[in-house]
Scaffold this motif. Structure first.
Motif, PDB file in Angstrom:
ATOM      1  N   LEU A   1       0.810  -1.205   0.000  1.00 25.70           N
ATOM      2  CA  LEU A   1       0.000   0.000   0.000  1.00 25.70           C
ATOM      3  C   LEU A   1       0.847   1.260   0.000  1.00 25.70           C
ATOM      4  N   SER A   2       0.373   2.283  -0.705  1.00 25.42           N
ATOM      5  CA  SER A   2       1.010   3.590  -0.691  1.00 25.42           C
ATOM      6  C   SER A   2       0.356   4.443   0.398  1.00 25.42           C
ATOM      7  N   ASP A   3       0.597   5.757   0.382  1.00 25.07           N
ATOM      8  CA  ASP A   3      -0.006   6.673   1.349  1.00 25.07           C
ATOM      9  C   ASP A   3      -1.508   6.749   1.066  1.00 25.07           C
ATOM     10  N   GLY A   4      -2.303   6.224   1.970  1.00 24.53           N
ATOM     11  CA  GLY A   4      -3.741   6.242   1.748  1.00 24.53           C
ATOM     12  C   GLY A   4      -4.495   5.592   2.885  1.00 24.53           C
ATOM     13  N   ALA A   5      -5.829   5.577   2.752  1.00 18.98           N
ATOM     14  CA  ALA A   5      -6.668   5.000   3.795  1.00 18.98           C
ATOM     15  C   ALA A   5      -8.068   4.773   3.254  1.00 18.98           C
ATOM     16  N   VAL A   6      -8.791   3.899   3.933  1.00 19.67           N
ATOM     17  CA  VAL A   6     -10.217   3.718   3.688  1.00 19.67           C
ATOM     18  C   VAL A   6     -10.917   3.691   5.037  1.00 19.67           C
ATOM     19  N   THR A   7     -12.053   4.370   5.106  1.00 17.34           N
ATOM     20  CA  THR A   7     -12.903   4.320   6.294  1.00 17.34           C
ATOM     21  C   THR A   7     -14.268   3.809   5.874  1.00 17.34           C
TER      22      THR A   7
ATOM     23  N   GLY B   1      -5.405   2.327   7.212  1.00 16.81           N
ATOM     24  CA  GLY B   1      -4.574   3.248   6.458  1.00 16.81           C
ATOM     25  C   GLY B   1      -3.105   3.113   6.759  1.00 16.81           C
ATOM     26  N   THR B   2      -2.338   3.873   5.990  1.00 20.40           N
ATOM     27  CA  THR B   2      -0.887   3.843   6.137  1.00 20.40           C
ATOM     28  C   THR B   2      -0.330   5.150   6.683  1.00 20.40           C
ATOM     29  N   THR B   3      -1.152   6.217   6.691  1.00 19.81           N
ATOM     30  CA  THR B   3      -0.721   7.483   7.285  1.00 19.81           C
ATOM     31  C   THR B   3      -1.874   8.098   8.064  1.00 19.81           C
ATOM     32  N   VAL B   4      -1.532   8.855   9.083  1.00 23.16           N
ATOM     33  CA  VAL B   4      -2.547   9.508   9.900  1.00 23.16           C
ATOM     34  C   VAL B   4      -3.326  10.519   9.076  1.00 23.16           C
ATOM     35  N   ARG B   5      -2.649  11.264   8.205  1.00 24.97           N
ATOM     36  CA  ARG B   5      -3.346  12.310   7.455  1.00 24.97           C
ATOM     37  C   ARG B   5      -4.413  11.718   6.526  1.00 24.97           C
ATOM     38  N   SER B   6      -4.107  10.597   5.901  1.00 27.39           N
ATOM     39  CA  SER B   6      -5.105   9.971   5.023  1.00 27.39           C
ATOM     40  C   SER B   6      -6.227   9.330   5.833  1.00 27.39           C
ATOM     41  N   MET B   7      -5.891   8.730   6.962  1.00 19.40           N
ATOM     42  CA  MET B   7      -6.907   8.110   7.806  1.00 19.40           C
ATOM     43  C   MET B   7      -7.887   9.165   8.317  1.00 19.40           C
ATOM     44  N   ARG B   8      -7.360  10.300   8.742  1.00 17.50           N
ATOM     45  CA  ARG B   8      -8.244  11.354   9.243  1.00 17.50           C
ATOM     46  C   ARG B   8      -9.136  11.894   8.129  1.00 17.50           C
ATOM     47  N   ALA B   9      -8.578  12.079   6.942  1.00 16.40           N
ATOM     48  CA  ALA B   9      -9.367  12.603   5.826  1.00 16.40           C
ATOM     49  C   ALA B   9     -10.509  11.658   5.477  1.00 16.40           C
ATOM     50  N   ALA B  10     -10.218  10.349   5.406  1.00  8.70           N
ATOM     51  CA  ALA B  10     -11.250   9.370   5.062  1.00  8.70           C
ATOM     52  C   ALA B  10     -12.322   9.298   6.145  1.00  8.70           C
ATOM     53  N   ALA B  11     -11.900   9.274   7.400  1.00 12.07           N
ATOM     54  CA  ALA B  11     -12.862   9.161   8.506  1.00 12.07           C
ATOM     55  C   ALA B  11     -13.754  10.391   8.596  1.00 12.07           C
ATOM     56  N   GLU B  12     -13.182  11.571   8.424  1.00 13.38           N
ATOM     57  CA  GLU B  12     -13.993  12.788   8.501  1.00 13.38           C
ATOM     58  C   GLU B  12     -15.017  12.836   7.370  1.00 13.38           C
ATOM     59  N   ALA B  13     -14.661  12.328   6.206  1.00 17.05           N
ATOM     60  CA  ALA B  13     -15.612  12.279   5.096  1.00 17.05           C
ATOM     61  C   ALA B  13     -16.783  11.363   5.422  1.00 17.05           C
TER      62      ALA B  13
ATOM     63  N   ALA C   1     -15.256   5.809   2.383  1.00 12.76           N
ATOM     64  CA  ALA C   1     -14.457   6.847   1.733  1.00 12.76           C
ATOM     65  C   ALA C   1     -13.016   6.380   1.631  1.00 12.76           C
ATOM     66  N   VAL C   2     -12.376   6.745   0.528  1.00  9.89           N
ATOM     67  CA  VAL C   2     -10.961   6.455   0.310  1.00  9.89           C
ATOM     68  C   VAL C   2     -10.217   7.773   0.218  1.00  9.89           C
TER      69      VAL C   2
ATOM     70  N   ASN D   1     -12.669  -9.234  -3.995  1.00  6.67           N
ATOM     71  CA  ASN D   1     -13.864  -8.544  -3.510  1.00  6.67           C
ATOM     72  C   ASN D   1     -13.428  -7.563  -2.422  1.00  6.67           C
ATOM     73  N   PRO D   2     -12.957  -6.373  -2.826  1.00  8.19           N
ATOM     74  CA  PRO D   2     -12.338  -5.462  -1.842  1.00  8.19           C
ATOM     75  C   PRO D   2     -13.293  -4.997  -0.754  1.00  8.19           C
ATOM     76  N   PHE D   3     -14.583  -4.795  -1.075  1.00 11.50           N
ATOM     77  CA  PHE D   3     -15.524  -4.365  -0.040  1.00 11.50           C
ATOM     78  C   PHE D   3     -15.622  -5.399   1.073  1.00 11.50           C
ATOM     79  N   MET D   4     -15.741  -6.670   0.687  1.00 10.31           N
ATOM     80  CA  MET D   4     -15.837  -7.715   1.695  1.00 10.31           C
ATOM     81  C   MET D   4     -14.528  -7.900   2.436  1.00 10.31           C
ATOM     82  N   SER D   5     -13.425  -7.768   1.726  1.00  9.21           N
ATOM     83  CA  SER D   5     -12.117  -7.944   2.353  1.00  9.21           C
ATOM     84  C   SER D   5     -11.908  -6.941   3.483  1.00  9.21           C
ATOM     85  N   VAL D   6     -12.231  -5.677   3.222  1.00  8.09           N
ATOM     86  CA  VAL D   6     -12.069  -4.639   4.242  1.00  8.09           C
ATOM     87  C   VAL D   6     -13.124  -4.785   5.331  1.00  8.09           C
ATOM     88  N   SER D   7     -14.382  -4.996   4.919  1.00  6.61           N
ATOM     89  CA  SER D   7     -15.476  -4.956   5.890  1.00  6.61           C
ATOM     90  C   SER D   7     -15.487  -6.150   6.835  1.00  6.61           C
ATOM     91  N   THR D   8     -14.845  -7.251   6.465  1.00  9.39           N
ATOM     92  CA  THR D   8     -14.850  -8.428   7.348  1.00  9.39           C
ATOM     93  C   THR D   8     -13.627  -8.503   8.254  1.00  9.39           C
TER      94      THR D   8
END
Length: 565
Positions: A437-443, A457-469, A478-479, A525-532
């Motif tokens: 993974l590169s600099d990014g996140a999903v919430t 996520g891999t960085t705090v800044r991306s994690m915060r951006a995704a979570a706030e969205a 959100a990614v 199936n990325p949605f299931m991979s993350v959500s489970t």
């Protein structure tokens, strides 16, 4: 006088395997005749099926409407053109958020559609009692009452199979009330075999839709379990193992979890059928697994076959059977889809009582700062390893530096951070490996099954951006990449479904899927991979709002392994 005559086509018999020329006559919602061409009397309307195969409507014996991110009416509008005329839906996603209110709303919303939507009562709310907090709790008394509601037919997948095997009183009391009512008992027991499988089945549970080895699939079929095959189960070696048996056991092809963009791009049950054929299952057997067998499973003797007296749920297929290319669809004697599109107006989702269900006021300034009670130095931490094929996770470890009680994880590992969204101040986290993974996140608030606020996520800044969205959208997915949101899917209905138009939801989910891949989360199936990652009944290690869970042992997993200066 009949209402409709379907002429020029050939009927496929799921009983004999024959294809024969016949006209199909419809009166009201019933097939009133399957007759030699040109016979049987007059009809008010003609449907020309020249060059087409006439087959029964498809039945999905195990699925979750919420996994499409659509409400029940929008789901029907999108899947009827794919031939799916009947579903048995397990609403355990929204019921884990809002309990009995959610169950009632789903049933009522499904009644407005031409699709037959039947329901199972979620058996595991929460999925793993005592190891997580969801927004609701159902006990045996609740299940006993819900099973009596109109449209309810089953006790939905009993996911906590370890509790069943170990004799857990709560789980057994839920199964017992369902058995006393004569409900269908659906299972979920990946890899379960031998004495434990017998113990599980002895409760009356007699189906499984999870991924298993060929040997375990055969063992379950041998003991009389209805084998349900979803896309990830349809490996050539599994299909061949079943075909090698002296008699092919009853099979159901099911979708389980398909997002809206997948349905638009690839299909629904029609796609699963093509996948089965590609894996080696003969086309006629695939058709039976979409029609007659699930009809018997769901105790619906009025459908699953093209025959007089049966419900007029029919699919007209273009080309050879193996293509499962849906042309027109009739549900209850009404033409509901033609040429891949519904013939009726897209329904408005209407009001829902689930707004404001994400009870997170905001993110603290130190969110994603991982604090530990450890001395300075390098330490070994338990991590969660994922794979690009299925939702199986296993424990691994990473070495990370600690200074002043803060773990220096950025630049070294991805981090999964779970925050309770149901009014409790619980957070937990775990490193995640297995993807580049590169600099990014999903919430996401679509996070099986308690649907807490999960950020990976891999960085705090991306994690915060995704979570706030996601919080701004009152739930959703959100990614973010390099600190900026690049895709979002608002899910204002309990954080798991959208009220937007079906194709808008599909476009948003495709956008999220593409951005996850661009970030490096490349999964079938990325949605299931993350959500489970939070599904604490799915092997072998998961994370909840309370910590790391050893799924097999049903115990907490130590996060810190030891020090290695």
């Amino acid at each position: 006088m009949h209402d409709i005559r379907i002429s020029g086509g050939e009927v496929v018999s799921v009983f004999t395997g024959e294809t024969f020329a016949a006209d199909v006559l419809l009166t009201g919602s019933v097939i009133s005749g399957v007759v030699p061409p040109g016979t049987g009397g007059e009809a008010a309307e003609q449907i020309d099926a020249t060059g087409q195969l006439i087959v029964p409507g498809f039945l999905d014996a195990h699925m979750h409407v919420e996994s499409s991110f659509l409400t029940p009416a929008a789901f029907a509008w999108l899947t009827l053109p794919r031939g799916t005329t009947t579903v048995l839906a397990d609403p355990h996603e929204i019921v884990n958020v809002a309990g009995r209110t959610a169950m009632r709303w789903m049933i009522d919303a499904g009644r407005s559609t031409p699709q037959t939507q039947l329901w199972g009562v979620p058996s595991c709310v929460p999925a793993l009692a005592g190891f997580e907090y969801s927004g609701a709790h159902l006990d045996a008394d609740d299940v006993d009452e819900l099973l009596r509601w109109d449209g309810v037919r089953a006790l939905a997948e009993v996911m906590d199979y370890r509790a069943v095997v170990s004799g857990d009183p709560r789980m057994h009391s839920i199964i017992e009330v369902a058995r006393e009512q004569g409900a269908i008992l659906d299972g979920h027991c990946p890899g379960l075999t031998g004495e434990e499988l017998s113990r599980y089945m002895a409760t009356g549970i007699d189906s499984d839709h999870t991924k298993n080895t060929p040997a375990v699939v055969v063992e379950k079929a041998r003991l009389g379990m209805t084998v349900m095959l979803q896309e990830k189960c349809l490996e050539p070696e599994v299909v061949q193992a079943l075909l090698d048996l002296p008699q092919l056991p009853p099979l159901c092809l099911v979708t389980d979890d398909l997002a809206a963009d997948h349905i638009v791009a690839a299909g629904h049950l029609d796609h699963i059928a093509r996948t089965a054929v590609a894996a080696g299952l003969p086309a006629l057997d695939a058709l039976r697994a979409l029609t007659w067998t699930p009809a018997q499973r769901l105790r619906l003797p009025d459908r699953g076959v093209v025959a007089p007296g049966k419900r007029a749920d029919l699919v007209l297929l273009d080309g050879p059977l193996a293509d499962f290319a849906v042309g027109s669809v009739i549900a209850g004697g009404r033409l509901v889809a033609s040429g891949g599109r519904a013939t009726y107006a897209e329904p408005h989702p209407g009001d829902h009582p689930f707004a404001g269900s994400v009870h997170v006021a905001g993110l603290p300034e130190d969110e994603y700062r991982w604090r530990v009670d450890l001395p300075d130095g390098r330490h070994r931490f338990r991590a969660l390893k994922v794979n690009p094929v299925d939702t199986y996770t296993e424990p691994t470890e990473v070495e990370l530096d600690v200074a002043d009680g803060i773990v220096a994880w950025e630049g070294r590992t991805a981090l999964c951070w779970v925050r309770n969204r149901h009014g409790r101040d619980h957070t937990s986290c775990v490193p995640v490996t297995g993807m580049d993974l590169s600099d990014g996140a999903v919430t996401t608030t679509y996070a099986h099954d308690s649907h807490n606020l999960v950020t990976l996520g891999t960085t705090v800044r991306s994690m915060r951006a995704a979570a706030e969205a996601v919080l701004a959208d009152d739930g959703g997915v959100a990614v973010a990449r390099e600190g900026a949101v690049t895709a979002r899917l608002p899910l204002g209905v309990g954080g798991v479904m959208s009220t937007a138009a079906a194709h808008d939801v599909a476009e948003a989910s495709r956008w999220v899927r593409d951005e996850l891949g661009a970030w490096g989360w490349r999964h079938r199936n990325p949605f299931m991979s993350v959500s489970t990652l939070t599904l604490a009944v799915s092997p072998t290690m998961k994370i909840t709002d309370l910590g790391l869970v050893d799924v097999i042992a049903r115990d907490w997993t130590a996060q810190v392994l030891d020090c290695c200066h």
